[in-house]
Scaffold this active site. Structure first.
Site, PDB file in Angstrom:
ATOM      1  CE  LYS A   1      -4.006  -2.140   2.301  1.00  0.00           C
ATOM      2  NZ  LYS A   1      -3.381  -3.420   2.708  1.00  0.00           N
TER       3      LYS A   1
ATOM      4  CB  CYS B   1      -6.589  -8.358   5.900  1.00  0.00           C
ATOM      5  SG  CYS B   1      -5.305  -8.808   7.091  1.00  0.00           S
TER       6      CYS B   1
END
Length: 262
Positions: free
Chosen positions: A81, A201
């Site tokens: 990311k 997640c």
């Protein structure tokens, strides 16, 4: 935890815990979690392709980083990311990539060094601070913050027999406490009018929308949620989640966009 529950293996506890949450959906979701990921190649101005879950790219872009923004990636390792954020800044503004773990930070530096163009590197710094205490040291410093918080990572647990054996219901409870502390710190560190993308997640509401709900109860009036539309996602009470059983294997990835207003 009672003695009978302690005597159960982590796999049995895990199965019971998640079946209770997802009910009839759990068998299909579990099957999708056990299938190997299909990462995509991300480049967009980078020196080399980086392979990561497409859901991670979608989430990072939701922060809508603009040229010359001051950006903080609070829990950056392994760095996928971070690379997406760097590719949006293209060497303008500043990007602080943080991870408390020295081992993970070393991997993060390697990812940045091997993927980011040399002309962009001067705008990127790697730090090793405790994200949950960030707001004590830097307040109202960043235009945008990505908080991809450490979480239960059930996909990893299911695929790792040792981790599954050790799993207990106390794990997500402890993680949710840490996640809220990090999010509260992010709210102090972001500028008024700035944005935080909270993501995990994790599959479960306890680590996802219930962390946002707690922020409402503890920091009411200081932020608002920003409506977002993301491909492959489904709405939750707060924010959205991409789950692998309905997205062709992507995720899981939960995200919620927050704007500080006071």
């Amino acid at each position: 935890m009672g003695k009978k529950q302690k005597d159960k293996g982590g796999d049995i506890l895990f199965e019971s815990y998640y079946r209770q949450i997802f009910e009839d959906r759990w068998p299909a979701l579990k099957e999708a979690l056990l299938v190997d990921r299909k990462p995509i190649a991300y480049k967009d101005g980078l020196e080399a392709e980086y392979y990561l879950d497409e859901a991670s790219v979608i989430a990072a872009k939701l922060l809508d980083v603009q040229s010359k923004d001051s950006v903080l990636d609070m829990c950056a390792a392994p760095g996928g990311k971070t690379l997406v954020l760097a590719s949006l800044l293209k060497g303008t503004g500043s990007l602080t990539a943080n991870d408390r773990s020295s081992a993970r930070r070393s991997r993060l530096r390697n990812v940045i060094d091997s993927h980011v163009p040399e002309v962009w590197k001067a705008s990127i710094s790697v730090t090793g601070h405790d994200a949950s205490k960030w707001g004590l040291y830097e307040q109202e410093m960043y235009d945008r913050i990505l908080l991809d918080a450490p979480c239960s990572s059930e996909r990893h647990v299911l695929c790792d027999p040792a981790a599954l054996k050790q799993w207990t219901p106390s794990r997500p409870k402890h993680l949710a406490i840490q996640q809220f502390a990090m999010l509260a710190a992010a709210l102090e560190a972001v500028k008024i009018g700035g944005y935080i993308l909270y993501s995990t997640c994790a599959l479960i509401p306890l680590e996802d929308e219930l962390v946002i709900e707690k922020l409402f109860s503890k920091r009411e009036g200081r932020f608002e949620l920003v409506p977002i539309e993301a491909p492959f996602s489904e709405k939750r009470t707060y924010g959205s989640i991409i789950l692998p059983d309905t997205s062709g294997g992507k995720g899981p990835l939960y995200f919620c966009l927050i704007r500080r207003i006071a």
